[in-house]
Design an enzyme around this catalytic site. Structure first.
Site, PDB file in Angstrom:
ATOM      1  N   THR A  96      42.985  42.731  35.873  1.00 53.62           N
ATOM      2  CA  THR A  96      43.502  42.764  37.243  1.00 53.62           C
ATOM      3  C   THR A  96      42.555  43.641  38.048  1.00 53.62           C
ATOM      4  O   THR A  96      42.452  44.845  37.804  1.00 53.62           O
ATOM      5  CB  THR A  96      44.923  43.343  37.293  1.00 53.62           C
ATOM      6  OG1 THR A  96      45.760  42.586  36.420  1.00 53.62           O
ATOM      7  CG2 THR A  96      45.472  43.282  38.707  1.00 53.62           C
ATOM      8  N   LYS A 171      47.464  37.473  41.874  1.00 57.71           N
ATOM      9  CA  LYS A 171      47.959  38.588  41.054  1.00 57.71           C
ATOM     10  C   LYS A 171      48.453  39.738  41.941  1.00 57.71           C
ATOM     11  O   LYS A 171      49.440  40.400  41.640  1.00 57.71           O
ATOM     12  CB  LYS A 171      46.856  39.056  40.100  1.00 57.71           C
ATOM     13  CG  LYS A 171      47.204  40.267  39.250  1.00 57.71           C
ATOM     14  CD  LYS A 171      48.298  40.014  38.213  1.00 57.71           C
ATOM     15  CE  LYS A 171      48.659  41.304  37.489  1.00 57.71           C
ATOM     16  NZ  LYS A 171      49.640  41.152  36.422  1.00 57.71           N
ATOM     17  N   LYS A 239      46.698  51.447  40.041  1.00 53.74           N
ATOM     18  CA  LYS A 239      45.445  50.773  40.412  1.00 53.74           C
ATOM     19  C   LYS A 239      45.748  49.470  41.162  1.00 53.74           C
ATOM     20  O   LYS A 239      45.165  49.199  42.215  1.00 53.74           O
ATOM     21  CB  LYS A 239      44.653  50.513  39.122  1.00 53.74           C
ATOM     22  CG  LYS A 239      43.428  49.635  39.219  1.00 53.74           C
ATOM     23  CD  LYS A 239      43.578  48.255  38.603  1.00 53.74           C
ATOM     24  CE  LYS A 239      44.075  48.138  37.197  1.00 53.74           C
ATOM     25  NZ  LYS A 239      44.364  46.790  36.748  1.00 53.74           N
TER      26      LYS A 239
END
Ligand code: NAP
Length: 288
Positions: A96, A171, A239
């Site tokens: 990701t 995502k 993150k």
């Protein structure tokens, strides 16, 4: 059958590799900590000393590392993927990571004659183990079609969304949703406990009604057992929330609820130094 290279064999990568071996693919592996490939080598995978060697020996190269800076490193550092000749190969980043980094890799890969995909996943550690991930793909459509059998071996759904970065953007949409379900589950449990309710019964009942969601059914029981192991590291979720907010800012939209979730995970990860807990560890901001 195509030879697969796999870089990054942590929680997710290791489980995905096991499913690739089970499906009969020849596998070349590399990870920063070598011992995390031992179980794969024992099952027939070949250890390589760096990402360049993996790339030289494989037709398709997957990466599943931690942060965008790790992706930069495995692609562009000395002995990285791009140090090999990638002509005719397919490069797939499952980390990701930032949509913009996916576009940078696409450009560098395309110029060197490779096909490139960004293909982050959802479904957690259990999805990786059980081969029931969902894969969100951007980049070369033809490469997506070529890899459909590979995606089938590791997921229950792989969907193509458009040009480079479209997988990462999907995502991010996924993580914006999870920001709500994780904070919702956490505050629901804090409230229910303070109200003196039977928590396992609350999780079961709430999870059977219109508040049902994946975070609650997968992480609710872990919280009740005091199991804060990852799963999905809080440092990685922070993150993701940062990438989502940064990208939203570039698109000139505000996401105040996602911002609040980021602030909470920032306290957990940066102030309390608990980034190695699973995301269900958020409740530690309330429960000691
Ligand atoms: P992880 O267990 O930390 O795995 C990452 C692996 O990449 C580690 O084994 C790490 O090596 C290796 N690595 C990092 N930098 C490297 C480098 N420069 N060279 C070689 N290897 C390197 O994390 P994970 O849970 O598998 O997550 C991986 C990615 O998937 C993250 O981006 C995460 O956000 C995403 N993701 C996770 C989940 C989940 O539920 N866990 C679900 C969907 C997506 P070391 O062993 O030395 O640390």
């Amino acid at each position: 059958m195509m030879k697969i290279g796999f870089i990054g064999t942590g929680v997710m990568g290791n489980a995905i590799c096991l499913n690739l071996l089970k499906a009969g693919y020849e596998l070349l592996v590399y990870n920063r900590t070598k011992s995390k490939t031992d179980n794969l080598v024992a099952k027939g995978a070949t250890w390589c000393d760096n990402p360049q060697t993996v790339t030289e020996g494989a037709d398709v190269i997957f990466t599943m590392v931690g942060f965008p800076r790790d992706v930069e490193q495995v692609y562009f550092a000395k002995n990285g993927i791009m140090a090999a000749s990638v002509k005719g190969k397919i490069l797939v980043d499952m980390t990701t990571s930032k949509p913009k980094l996916a576009q940078k890799i696409y450009q560098a890969g395309t110029e060197a004659g490779a096909q490139v995909l960004d293909a982050p996943v959802s479904g957690g550690d259990l999805g990786a183990k059980n081969g029931t991930l969902t894969v969100m793909v951007g980049g070369d459509k033809a490469a997506f079609t070529t890899l459909e059998p590979v995606f089938k071996a590791i997921s229950s759904m792989a969907q193509y969304f458009g040009p480079a970065g479209a997988g990462q953007n999907t995502k991010m949409a996924n993580q914006i949703m999870i920001a709500g379900t994780m904070t919702g589950m956490t505050e629901m449990l804090v409230y229910a406990q303070k109200a003196g309710l039977d928590l396992p019964a609350v999780v079961k009942t709430v999870g059977g009604g219109s508040a049902a969601n994946w975070s609650l059914s997968n992480y609710g029981p872990r919280v009740l057992k005091g199991d804060y192991t990852p799963g999905f590291f809080s440092k990685h979720f922070l993150k993701d929330l940062r990438i989502a907010l940064e990208t939203a800012k570039e698109m000139d939209i505000e996401l105040p609820a996602t911002q609040k979730a980021k602030d909470l995970y920032e306290i957990l990860v940066d102030e309390k130094d608990l980034g190695d807990l699973g995301t269900q560890g958020l409740i530690k901001l309330w429960w000691k």
